[in-house]
Design an enzyme around this catalytic site. Structure first.
Site, mmCIF file in Angstrom:
data_model
loop_
_atom_site.group_PDB
_atom_site.id
_atom_site.type_symbol
_atom_site.label_atom_id
_atom_site.label_comp_id
_atom_site.label_asym_id
_atom_site.label_seq_id
_atom_site.Cartn_x
_atom_site.Cartn_y
_atom_site.Cartn_z
ATOM 1 N N ASP A 196 -3.195 8.431 -1.030
ATOM 2 C CA ASP A 196 -3.589 7.329 -0.156
ATOM 3 C C ASP A 196 -5.039 6.938 -0.412
ATOM 4 O O ASP A 196 -5.381 5.765 -0.550
ATOM 5 C CB ASP A 196 -3.390 7.758 1.302
ATOM 6 C CG ASP A 196 -3.950 6.757 2.295
ATOM 7 O OD1 ASP A 196 -3.262 5.756 2.570
ATOM 8 O OD2 ASP A 196 -5.071 6.969 2.796
ATOM 9 N N GLU A 224 0.918 5.305 12.662
ATOM 10 C CA GLU A 224 -0.455 4.903 12.960
ATOM 11 C C GLU A 224 -0.553 3.417 13.263
ATOM 12 O O GLU A 224 -1.292 3.002 14.159
ATOM 13 C CB GLU A 224 -1.353 5.249 11.761
ATOM 14 C CG GLU A 224 -2.782 4.766 11.879
ATOM 15 C CD GLU A 224 -3.645 5.672 12.722
ATOM 16 O OE1 GLU A 224 -4.803 5.321 12.966
ATOM 17 O OE2 GLU A 224 -3.161 6.732 13.148
ATOM 18 N N ASP A 225 0.209 2.571 12.526
ATOM 19 C CA ASP A 225 -0.038 1.131 12.544
ATOM 20 C C ASP A 225 1.106 0.282 13.081
ATOM 21 O O ASP A 225 0.975 -0.935 13.154
ATOM 22 C CB ASP A 225 -0.356 0.647 11.121
ATOM 23 C CG ASP A 225 -1.634 1.272 10.577
ATOM 24 O OD1 ASP A 225 -2.486 1.648 11.388
ATOM 25 O OD2 ASP A 225 -1.760 1.382 9.352
ATOM 26 N N HIS A 245 3.964 6.871 5.723
ATOM 27 C CA HIS A 245 2.779 7.576 6.208
ATOM 28 C C HIS A 245 1.898 6.751 7.133
ATOM 29 O O HIS A 245 1.121 7.308 7.906
ATOM 30 C CB HIS A 245 1.950 8.109 5.017
ATOM 31 C CG HIS A 245 1.107 7.099 4.326
ATOM 32 N ND1 HIS A 245 1.551 6.360 3.255
ATOM 33 C CD2 HIS A 245 -0.169 6.698 4.535
ATOM 34 C CE1 HIS A 245 0.590 5.559 2.829
ATOM 35 N NE2 HIS A 245 -0.475 5.734 3.589
ATOM 36 N N HIS A 264 0.830 -1.221 0.000
ATOM 37 C CA HIS A 264 0.000 0.000 0.000
ATOM 38 C C HIS A 264 0.858 1.263 0.000
ATOM 39 O O HIS A 264 0.704 2.098 -0.912
ATOM 40 C CB HIS A 264 -0.960 -0.008 1.187
ATOM 41 C CG HIS A 264 -1.674 1.286 1.379
ATOM 42 N ND1 HIS A 264 -2.583 1.787 0.474
ATOM 43 C CD2 HIS A 264 -1.599 2.212 2.382
ATOM 44 C CE1 HIS A 264 -3.048 2.956 0.911
ATOM 45 N NE2 HIS A 264 -2.455 3.233 2.057
#
Length: 718
Positions: free
Chosen positions: A183, A122-123, A118, A94
């Site tokens: 995105d 977050e992940d 990016h 991704h």
């Protein structure tokens, strides 16, 4: 985590756009996945998985330092290792796909580095401090901004205060939004395995917020594909019908656009003008709009001619030759080079037809009457038209000569006028709800006009804007002193609606006591003008004004008091034994508003919100101030104003929305429509003051309603 996956059964848009033709075929995610699973390359060596990104990046920036990209990929791949998308591919595919989209549009190295990273904060376990240590503050800032925007879209997307904070962060560096748009594009491409209701929800957010932002950032390559993908999800039947039109047209033995394109090439060769003439097919949404406008489509309606030249002057040379040798449609001519559009777009638009019937095409079809639209621009204009702010590079790098104005000052290309206005509005708006309604109204504008000033400057305004809007766009709050205007040299009222290309001279008064009129609100289309006027009126209430007369409507629940008088305050407690307490009708305070009170005639204590304009006037008049506190009872009465576009059954829909929230209507005022706009004022009895924000959101969600706020009546000093 963005976990959407590829679904081959989901029909993808036919993609004939020029940006698709000149780019490589879409990369196979499975191949990228296998490359990612092979692990990192040796130190200093570029991993195979980012070879496509590197190739696209070098095409735009041949001297770029590729080491940050190598290190970013290594960190992203190791951090996301073990995470999978729903398609079964490694998650690293991704950020790789997102970065490839940006690289093909010409994004600079810092943006691509941040794009690879990016989703890491977050992940994964990667922190912003680690990103700063490895890649610097600039990359950290971009990654942080994208992370916050992701939370907005997939969390409480309509929470105004959250969105306001995110927009402020984005406004400081629009590369954040560039990454977010890429995105979203990749996630929309791979949305097929999601449940239909989730596909629809994501598509609607894309349609309502991200596509308008892409338009305003000038990133047409992303905007057009996003439009087609949303079209396929939200309007599948119309989408398939439009696909069928394209397939049928492609099967025709002749192509009238090719015939006209060859004629244009011949004309330009004979004139000695070096130019590239391309056929630029319309994307699906554009073709759908054209078919609705024109009915039955002809071959020339399926695309436009694009003429690319090297210099600005050559654009006008090409225009002159085409208008001399072919038959121009004068009404279709637009010059966006002399007056660029608000989103940096520059091009000449015209339309031409062959002067006589031509039967030497392969199918022998006569060509007379076939009108083709033509776009004329330089290669650099074309790059900016496709990629918008992405094509303009790093806003913090040393400016090139093209980025300096006549005084040697840098022209900031990443802060187009609409974005600067939006940031100004968020500072001027009195509360988050007002700003949110401002944002939604601005994004709803489907086109802008440009008006000219006598000094040679320009003002960008939404279609339908008036001289009032032009005054506040040019002078800010100094426009309170505007007395009139000249439009195209003739005296005009401030209510005059402006057209694209009008010249406007605003006539300003010299009296410092000049003030705006409440009537100006009826003619103000832009949020900037409305906010400025409303703020002035709120802080300068007329001593003789009284609230508008109310009309009774049948309450949906038994009201506590059906009169139009200010409601009693059983709810507010004052230290005045035996005093009658009333809530002021000018500001309608409710718990937990900070409040104060004043003793007026008959020993009555009126309770005001502390920020109410009347409070200062009371103090200046020497009125006794009384301490007020809220009691235990949570029930309250409040006056709300709903502004909307006029439509049938609007009043019924609004009252139904209020009733569904369990709120009683005490009284209502519906002002006569003005320029298709309607203003509703409701006095409501709430069982719990804490329910007020939810009630306002429910009213705002009624179709046609674009703003709901607390009433600010002009009340005379008692």
């Amino acid at each position: 985590m963005s976990a959407e996956a590829t679904n081959p059964a989901t029909p993808g848009p036919i993609a004939p756009e020029a940006h698709r033709r000149r780019s490589r075929p879409r990369i196979d995610l499975r191949r990228l996945g296998r490359a990612a699973l092979l692990g990192s390359a040796g130190r200093g060596r570029l991993p195979d998985a980012i070879s496509h990104v590197v190739e696209a990046h070098r095409a735009h920036h041949p001297d770029a330092d590729l080491e940050p990209l190598r290190r970013a990929y290594v960190l992203a791949e190791s951090s996301h290792r073990g995470q999978m998308r729903k398609s079964g591919e490694p998650y690293i595919t991704h950020p790789l796909a997102v970065t490839l989209i940006l690289a093909e549009l010409g994004a600079e190295t810092t943006t691509l580095t941040a794009s690879l990273l990016h989703d890491t904060v977050e992940d994964t376990e990667v922190t912003l401090d680690q990103v700063r240590e490895e890649f610097g503050e600039e990359v950290r800032y971009l990654v942080d901004g994208v992370t916050k925007l992701e939370k907005v879209d997939y969390g409480a997307a309509a929470e105004p205060e959250t969105f306001r904070k995110m927009l402020v962060a984005t406004g400081n560096d629009v590369r954040v939004m560039s990454i977010k748009l890429a995105d979203r594009l990749h996630n929309m491409r791979t949305l097929g395995v999601m449940r239909p209701e989730k596909q629809a929800r994501i598509a609607k957010v894309t349609r309502d917020v991200l596509i308008p932002l892409a338009e305003r950032l000038g990133v047409q390559a992303l905007k057009t594909e996003l439009e087609d993908l949303v079209f396929a999800i939200l309007h599948p039947e119309e989408y398939e019908r439009t696909r069928g039109l394209i397939v049928d047209n492609a099967a025709r033995p002749d192509d009238p656009l090719a015939e006209i394109a060859e004629e244009v090439r011949k004309i330009l060769r004979e004139a000695g003008l070096q130019a590239e003439v391309l056929i630029r097919p319309r994307h699906l949404v554009s073709l759908h709009r054209t078919s609705r406008k024109r009915g039955r489509l002809r071959g020339v309606d399926f695309g436009r001619l694009l003429v690319l030249v090297n210099e600005d002057a050559d654009c006008y040379g090409v225009l002159g030759e085409l208008h001399t040798c072919l038959t121009p449609v004068v009404s279709e001519f637009k010059d966006f080079i002399a007056v660029p559009k608000f989103n940096l777009y520059q091009s000449l638009h015209t339309a031409v037809a062959l002067p006589q019937a031509r039967t030497d095409s392969p199918g022998g079809t006569p060509m007379a009457g076939q009108v083709a639209e033509v776009l004329i621009r330089t290669h650099q204009m074309h790059k900016v038209a496709e990629a918008g702010v992405i094509a303009l590079g790093n806003p913090y790098a040393s400016p090139t000569e093209e980025q300096l104005d006549s005084d040697g000052e840098r022209v900031d290309p990443t802060r187009p006028g609409w974005l600067s206005r939006l940031l100004d509005w968020q500072e001027a708006a009195p509360d988050p709800d007002t700003f949110w309604s401002t944002l939604r109204e601005d994004l709803a504008q489907d086109r802008e006009i440009t008006v000219l000033r006598p000094d040679g400057g320009t003002i960008g305004l939404p279609a339908g804007a008036s001289c009032v809007d032009a005054a506040y766009a040019q002078y800010g709050e100094d426009a309170h002193a505007c007395m009139g205007a000249r439009v195209n040299g003739r005296l005009a009222t401030l209510s005059t609606v402006l057209r694209d290309g009008d010249t406007v001279q605003l006539l300003m008064g010299q009296d410092a006591s000049s003030e705006p009129s409440r009537e100006w609100l009826e003619h103000a289309r832009t949020p900037a003008a409305r906010i400025a006027i409303q703020r002035w009126l709120a802080t300068h209430p007329s001593p003789d004004a009284t609230p508008d007369a109310e009309i009774s409507v049948a309450p949906l629940r038994p009201p506590v008091d059906s009169s139009a008088a200010p409601p009693s305050g059983a709810n507010a407690v004052v230290d005045e034994p035996g005093a009658t307490v009333r809530l002021a009708g000018c500001c309608t305070p409710v718990p937990p508003d900070a409040v104060t009170g004043f003793v007026v005639r008959g020993g009555v204590v009126t309770v005001h919100r502390v920020e109410c304009a009347v409070v200062a006037r009371m103090k200046d008049a020497g009125r006794k101030e009384v301490d007020v506190r809220w009691g235990d009872t949570t029930e309250c009465r409040v006056t709300l104003v709903a502004e909307s576009f006029g439509r049938p059954h609007l009043l019924a829909d609004l009252t139904e929305a209020i009733a569904l929230e369990g709120v009683a209507i005490v009284s209502a005022t519906v002002e006569p429509p003005s320029q298709q706009r309607v203003r509703h004022t409701y006095t409501l009895q709430l069982p719990d003051a804490a329910h007020l924000p939810a009630l306002m959101r429910a009213m705002r969600n009624v179709p046609g309603v674009y703003d709901v706020g607390r009433a600010q009546h002009q009340a005379a000093t008692p």
